[in-house]
Write a protein that holds these residues in place. Structure first.
Motif, PDB file in Angstrom:
ATOM      1  N   ILE A 671       0.854  -1.185   0.000  1.00 41.05           N
ATOM      2  CA  ILE A 671       0.000   0.000   0.000  1.00 41.05           C
ATOM      3  C   ILE A 671       0.889   1.233   0.000  1.00 41.05           C
ATOM      4  N   MET A 672       0.622   2.166  -0.921  1.00 39.88           N
ATOM      5  CA  MET A 672       1.370   3.411  -0.988  1.00 39.88           C
ATOM      6  C   MET A 672       0.402   4.589  -1.034  1.00 39.88           C
ATOM      7  N   VAL A 673       0.693   5.617  -0.270  1.00 37.28           N
ATOM      8  CA  VAL A 673      -0.088   6.850  -0.266  1.00 37.28           C
ATOM      9  C   VAL A 673       0.893   8.013  -0.361  1.00 37.28           C
ATOM     10  N   PHE A 674       0.700   8.878  -1.366  1.00 36.45           N
ATOM     11  CA  PHE A 674       1.596  10.010  -1.566  1.00 36.45           C
ATOM     12  C   PHE A 674       0.808  11.291  -1.803  1.00 36.45           C
ATOM     13  N   HIS A 675       1.371  12.394  -1.314  1.00 35.29           N
ATOM     14  CA  HIS A 675       0.828  13.724  -1.582  1.00 35.29           C
ATOM     15  C   HIS A 675       1.883  14.534  -2.323  1.00 35.29           C
ATOM     16  N   ARG A 676       1.438  15.229  -3.391  1.00 32.13           N
ATOM     17  CA  ARG A 676       2.384  16.007  -4.193  1.00 32.13           C
ATOM     18  C   ARG A 676       1.999  17.484  -4.190  1.00 32.13           C
ATOM     19  N   TYR A 677       3.050  18.307  -4.143  1.00 34.93           N
ATOM     20  CA  TYR A 677       2.850  19.757  -4.185  1.00 34.93           C
ATOM     21  C   TYR A 677       3.920  20.362  -5.084  1.00 34.93           C
ATOM     22  N   ILE A 678       3.512  21.241  -6.005  1.00 32.09           N
ATOM     23  CA  ILE A 678       4.432  21.813  -6.986  1.00 32.09           C
ATOM     24  C   ILE A 678       4.579  23.311  -6.757  1.00 32.09           C
ATOM     25  N   VAL A 679       5.808  23.770  -6.778  1.00 32.34           N
ATOM     26  CA  VAL A 679       6.133  25.193  -6.713  1.00 32.34           C
ATOM     27  C   VAL A 679       6.755  25.562  -8.050  1.00 32.34           C
ATOM     28  N   SER A 680       6.047  26.412  -8.821  1.00 40.10           N
ATOM     29  CA  SER A 680       6.497  26.726 -10.176  1.00 40.10           C
ATOM     30  C   SER A 680       6.290  28.203 -10.460  1.00 40.10           C
ATOM     31  N   HIS A 681       7.246  28.777 -11.176  1.00 40.49           N
ATOM     32  CA  HIS A 681       7.140  30.173 -11.594  1.00 40.49           C
ATOM     33  C   HIS A 681       6.690  30.293 -13.042  1.00 40.49           C
ATOM     34  N   ILE A 682       6.413  29.147 -13.682  1.00 39.67           N
ATOM     35  CA  ILE A 682       5.918  29.150 -15.056  1.00 39.67           C
ATOM     36  C   ILE A 682       4.726  28.218 -15.153  1.00 39.67           C
ATOM     37  N   TYR A 683       3.931  28.414 -16.162  1.00 42.27           N
ATOM     38  CA  TYR A 683       2.769  27.571 -16.488  1.00 42.27           C
ATOM     39  C   TYR A 683       1.648  27.686 -15.457  1.00 42.27           C
ATOM     40  N   VAL A 684       1.830  27.155 -14.231  1.00 42.34           N
ATOM     41  CA  VAL A 684       0.694  27.038 -13.317  1.00 42.34           C
ATOM     42  C   VAL A 684       0.908  27.697 -11.967  1.00 42.34           C
ATOM     43  N   GLY A 685       2.138  28.102 -11.636  1.00 39.01           N
ATOM     44  CA  GLY A 685       2.404  28.621 -10.306  1.00 39.01           C
ATOM     45  C   GLY A 685       2.375  27.503  -9.279  1.00 39.01           C
ATOM     46  N   ASN A 686       2.137  27.831  -8.010  1.00 36.50           N
ATOM     47  CA  ASN A 686       2.070  26.810  -6.960  1.00 36.50           C
ATOM     48  C   ASN A 686       0.782  26.000  -7.106  1.00 36.50           C
ATOM     49  N   LEU A 687       0.919  24.692  -6.952  1.00 40.91           N
ATOM     50  CA  LEU A 687      -0.227  23.824  -7.225  1.00 40.91           C
ATOM     51  C   LEU A 687      -0.222  22.629  -6.290  1.00 40.91           C
ATOM     52  N   ASP A 688      -1.352  22.429  -5.584  1.00 44.30           N
ATOM     53  CA  ASP A 688      -1.545  21.248  -4.750  1.00 44.30           C
ATOM     54  C   ASP A 688      -2.067  20.118  -5.641  1.00 44.30           C
ATOM     55  N   MET A 689      -1.261  19.065  -5.797  1.00 41.95           N
ATOM     56  CA  MET A 689      -1.610  17.981  -6.709  1.00 41.95           C
ATOM     57  C   MET A 689      -2.466  16.907  -6.044  1.00 41.95           C
ATOM     58  N   GLY A 690      -2.692  17.047  -4.732  1.00 39.25           N
ATOM     59  CA  GLY A 690      -3.570  16.108  -4.055  1.00 39.25           C
ATOM     60  C   GLY A 690      -2.897  14.780  -3.733  1.00 39.25           C
ATOM     61  N   MET A 691      -3.735  13.791  -3.373  1.00 36.41           N
ATOM     62  CA  MET A 691      -3.257  12.483  -2.933  1.00 36.41           C
ATOM     63  C   MET A 691      -3.286  11.472  -4.075  1.00 36.41           C
ATOM     64  N   ARG A 692      -2.353  10.514  -3.989  1.00 39.71           N
ATOM     65  CA  ARG A 692      -2.332   9.373  -4.901  1.00 39.71           C
ATOM     66  C   ARG A 692      -2.284   8.097  -4.065  1.00 39.71           C
ATOM     67  N   TYR A 693      -2.974   7.062  -4.556  1.00 40.01           N
ATOM     68  CA  TYR A 693      -3.036   5.811  -3.822  1.00 40.01           C
ATOM     69  C   TYR A 693      -2.668   4.655  -4.749  1.00 40.01           C
ATOM     70  N   ARG A 694      -2.017   3.682  -4.165  1.00 39.73           N
ATOM     71  CA  ARG A 694      -1.771   2.448  -4.895  1.00 39.73           C
ATOM     72  C   ARG A 694      -1.833   1.294  -3.903  1.00 39.73           C
ATOM     73  N   ALA A 695      -2.538   0.230  -4.250  1.00 41.71           N
ATOM     74  CA  ALA A 695      -2.637  -0.927  -3.364  1.00 41.71           C
ATOM     75  C   ALA A 695      -2.734  -2.191  -4.203  1.00 41.71           C
ATOM     76  N   ASN A 696      -2.117  -3.248  -3.720  1.00 37.78           N
ATOM     77  CA  ASN A 696      -2.304  -4.544  -4.372  1.00 37.78           C
ATOM     78  C   ASN A 696      -2.366  -5.644  -3.319  1.00 37.78           C
ATOM     79  N   LEU A 697      -2.908  -6.757  -3.716  1.00 38.47           N
ATOM     80  CA  LEU A 697      -3.057  -7.902  -2.816  1.00 38.47           C
ATOM     81  C   LEU A 697      -2.784  -9.162  -3.619  1.00 38.47           C
ATOM     82  N   ASN A 698      -1.931 -10.025  -3.050  1.00 36.55           N
ATOM     83  CA  ASN A 698      -1.557 -11.270  -3.699  1.00 36.55           C
ATOM     84  C   ASN A 698      -1.815 -12.424  -2.728  1.00 36.55           C
ATOM     85  N   LEU A 699      -2.636 -13.381  -3.150  1.00 38.00           N
ATOM     86  CA  LEU A 699      -2.936 -14.571  -2.358  1.00 38.00           C
ATOM     87  C   LEU A 699      -2.592 -15.802  -3.184  1.00 38.00           C
ATOM     88  N   ASN A 700      -1.806 -16.717  -2.630  1.00 39.69           N
ATOM     89  CA  ASN A 700      -1.606 -17.986  -3.319  1.00 39.69           C
ATOM     90  C   ASN A 700      -1.700 -19.137  -2.326  1.00 39.69           C
TER      91      ASN A 700
END
Length: 814
Positions: A671-700
């Motif tokens: 399970i991975m949870v990440f938050h991204r935030y960008i500081v930029s002086h071109i295109y978009v300026g400062n931008l909160d990119m929000g949360m990203r999630y990834r999860a997997n499950l393996n059963l054998n």
């Protein structure tokens, strides 16, 4: 296919000693055939190996005088290591008699594998995913195995991220290859999963590693076999979407071993429906354009790899190894898109419509020859070592396209363009490394390295002459490009133990990069970078390890990102490279906790902070009118990468692995949870990119009579990008494998997304004057069967870290 192998026999350093014995069941006294036998020196490193015959007997000869241990391993039994065995002039032949193995489980039918290395090993400096021990990883390709690896994310298109960062340095057996520079997805799809021994994930590389790759390093370790004699395997997979096949041959005598392989793969042609709804505005002319596209593309991929490798023990203290391989990958995409374009003049309220269709034919290929030569010298002092390596790669990438546009009801196209983009990508790596232990607690390591890369590119563009119906060369859009990069590096690192409690690995690397490109009006200055790194760790007696790590990395733009080739396969959505890109610099920090359980399970928790400066991001820019070398295009979006500022990527990772019911049932989850935030002086300026999630499950689950069933599910959340949103994906697989013929053969099946033919991918892009909503339905449902057969002497052990495997230790935490 025929392999012609010239086998060389080395006689240096051979002794007259001999060790023999017999492997038996401790309860029944019956002999055990095909048990793996390893001869360990005083450093617990394997120097020789064999297998027991039908009577359980084994023999190892030509052994030099010294003190050794004999380690024995067989699936379903607990591993056993003998006491010291002394060989000398007066004791050259030793007979061990019967070596009794204890059955790991009392059962009438089937066996349970006990004492093998865990599928996932959490080490201080890396995570090792032992694909060879994951029963259903033997189907598919490398890209399928990566989906199971902790901290790694793979989306439906085969794009790979490590801890949320796509700038990864990929290696094969610790060596770079030009095959990864042109098309990573093609390269990863070309390596059959059944050829992979393990995948190493290095998220905090030390000073010895190249600084390239802000995401870290992924090393794909291919299988080898160190048993004397000749052995090999044949593997084949057939299905509704993918086909693979491979052949491996291995040979070993006392001092020399050699291997040869061939593998081929195909992703069968499949239809991918596509639609786009795009609105753009031109303030200067007070107009807006509404573009609707609807159609499909047919995509297919083919590839093969073949090669040779050898290891030669020249003397007791020196060895030489090398490899040579040829790789060929290609993909093709053909499509038909219906287009409706409505242009509104807001001053007059007039609406102009253009209705028609577009056909496209895109092809991409790369062929490469990769080779390596490595010399290793050890000294009388334990751990003292000198190595010298030379690695080369000669690649020939090529991209081409052909597209036409026609109006509804017209007899022929009103526009057409074709482009061809052949090139070369050649590199040479030379390195020297030296390890010097001062004592048991302090070791120094240092080295030098240079990388020389030369890229050429020839772009030829032809435009349709509608009067003659012929394609004519457009000299304004055709050009030649030469790109040269030189990297000169030196490093120093140390490993020490403080107060018999804290393990310290610290180092400093310096890399100086020179760049030269002959593209007009482009000058890339040379630059140097200091790359510090450290890992502080403590391993508790209970099997728990705590670590704190920091490393600096950089991402030099790849060939395809620098190449200014304009791909007009869709004249409304143009892609290109940017030769003025600067390297991305990453500062990566990680606080980690791992606990290795006595039953082979493990728990891993990590807090991660990644800060990227001169962050590289894909940017889409809309042009009402776009001029390319004298040719004018209207209503165009151009996509390329650019350095946009800083990105802060903060998150947590949880990896779990638990065996149940005496190892019959195994559960793994990431399970991975990440938050991204960008500081930029071109295109978009400062931008909160929000949360990203990834999860997997393996059963054998291990059923009786050597049948294993597995269920694997993976979820990647949608992710906000700098100008819009990337799609989510949900995939699930059911797989099984049955071993027979004394475990020499197996038959397996794989079912992927059986209830959904397509994965629906929605991508949005939004800028001040441009909005796009795209839907792509990626064909993903597939059914496949696989067959594998091993012949000759078989072996199940790993060449390195063999002492842990034979001593019944859980996955190493150090």
């Amino acid at each position: 296919m025929l392999f012609s192998i010239s086998l060389v026999s080395a006689q240096q350093g051979r002794g007259q000693g001999k060790i023999s014995g017999r492997v038996v069941d401790s309860n029944t006294g019956q002999s055990i055939d095909h048990a793996s036998i390893g001869l360990l020196n005083q450093d617990n490193k394997e120097i020789n190996g064999t297998t027991s015959n039908e009577k359980g007997e084994f023999s190892m000869d030509h052994i030099a005088s010294g003190t050794y241990k004999v380690a024995v391993f067989y699936a379903g039994y607990k591993n056993k290591t003998t006491a010291d065995v002394q060989l000398g002039d007066n004791n050259a032949v030793v007979t061990l008699g019967d070596i009794q193995l204890i059955n790991g489980e009392t059962a009438i039918e089937g066996v349970t594998i006990v004492g093998k290395k865990s599928v996932v090993e959490n080490k201080v400096d890396k995570i090792v995913f032992n694909a060879a021990n994951d029963v259903t990883s033997q189907n598919g390709a490398a890209i399928d195995v990566l989906r199971k690896v902790p901290q790694v994310t793979v989306d439906a298109d085969g794009n790979v991220e490590l801890q949320g960062n796509a700038n990864i340095r990929f290696l094969i057996n610790g060596k770079p290859s030009s095959i990864f520079g042109n098309s990573l997805a093609d390269a990863l799809a070309s390596i059959p999963a059944n050829q992979i021994k393990s995948i190493e994930v290095v998220s905090s590389p030390g000073a010895k590693y190249d600084a390239q790759g802000t995401g870290g390093i992924i090393n794909i370790v291919l299988k080898d076999n160190k048993v004397r004699g000749i052995n090999g395997s044949v593997n084949a997979t057939g299905g509704t979407l993918f086909e693979t096949g491979s052949l491996n041959l291995n040979y070993k005598n006392n001092n020399f071993s050699m291997n040869a392989f061939f593998s081929g793969n195909a992703q069968l042609k499949a239809k991918t429906p596509f639609s786009q709804d795009r609105t753009s505005r031109d303030a200067a002319s007070n107009t807006s354009t509404h573009l609707l596209q609807d159609g499909y593309t047919d995509f297919e991929r083919h590839g093969y790899r073949t090669g040779l490798g050898f290891d030669w023990n020249l003397t007791k203290t020196s060895s030489l190894s090398g490899s040579l391989s040829f790789n060929s990958f290609s993909n093709k995409s053909t499509g038909l898109i219906n287009q409706q374009q409505y242009i509104t003049d807001h001053t007059t309220s007039d609406v102009t419509s253009i209705i028609g269709s577009r056909t496209s034919d895109n092809q991409s290929s790369v062929r490469s020859v990769d080779g390596s030569l490595s010399f290793r010298k050890t000294f009388a002092k334990e751990g003292q070592e000198l190595t010298a390596d030379y690695v080369f790669s000669y690649g020939s990438p090529k991209t081409s396209y052909l597209q036409t546009q026609s109006l509804l009801g017209a007899a022929g196209p009103y526009n057409g363009i074709s482009g061809s983009n052949p090139g070369t990508d050649n590199s040479h790596n030379i390195s020297v490394d030296y390890v010097h232990p001062l004592n048991d607690n302090v070791t120094f390591e240092m080295g030098l390295k240079t990388v020389q890369q030369h890229i050429t590119n020839a772009t030829d563009v032809h435009v349709l002459n509608t009067s003659s119906g012929q394609y004519e060369t457009d000299p304004l859009q055709s050009y030649h490009l030469n790109y040269d990069m030189g990297v000169y590096a030196a490093y120093f690192s140390s490993k020490l133990n403080l107060l018999n409690w804290l393990d310290v690995r610290a180092g400093l690397r310096y890399e100086y990069t020179t760049l030269k490109i002959d593209f007009p009006n482009t000058n890339i200055p040379s630059y140097g970078l200091l790359v510090p790194s450290f890992i502080l760790s403590h391993k508790f007696d209970s099997g728990e390890t705590v670590k704190l790590s920091y490393t600096r990395r950089l991402e030099r733009p790849e060939y395809t990102e620098l190449n200014p080739f304009l791909n007009f396969s869709d004249p409304h959505n143009i892609t290109t490279g940017n030769p003025a890109l600067k390297p991305e610099i990453g500062d990566n920090m990680e606080l980690g906790y791992t606990k290795n359980l006595a039953n082979g399970g493990n728990i891993s928790l990590s807090l991660v902070e990644r800060i990227n400066s001169q962050d590289l991001k894909q940017i889409t820019t809309f042009y009402p009118t776009f001029t390319a070398n004298g040719t004018e295009y209207t209503n165009v979006s151009v996509t390329a990468r650019d350095n946009i500022g800083k990105e802060y990527n903060s998150g947590g990772i949880v990896s779990l692995s638990f065996p149940f019911f005496q190892n019959k049932l195994n559960l793994r989850s990431n399970i991975m949870v990440f938050h991204r935030y960008i500081v930029s002086h071109i295109y978009v300026g400062n931008l909160d990119m929000g949360m990203r999630y990834r999860a997997n499950l393996n059963l054998n689950y291990q059923f009786p009579k050597n049948f294993v069933l597995e269920v694997f599910g993976n979820y990647n959340s949608a992710a906000k990008n700098i100008q819009g949103k990337n799609p989510q994906s949900i995939t699930y697989t059911i797989a099984g494998r049955k071993e027979f013929w004394n475990k020499k053969a197996s038959l397996g099946f794989t079912i992927t997304n059986p209830f959904n033919k397509y994965i629906k991918q929605v991508t949005t892009v939004s800028t001040g004057d441009y909005e796009s909503y795209s839907v792509r339905e990626l064909p993903y449902r597939s059914f496949g069967i696989s067959f594998s057969y091993k012949f000759g002497k078989m072996d199940f052990k790993k060449e390195k870290d063999i002492s842990n495997e034979y001593l019944n230790g859980p996955g190493s935490g150090g």
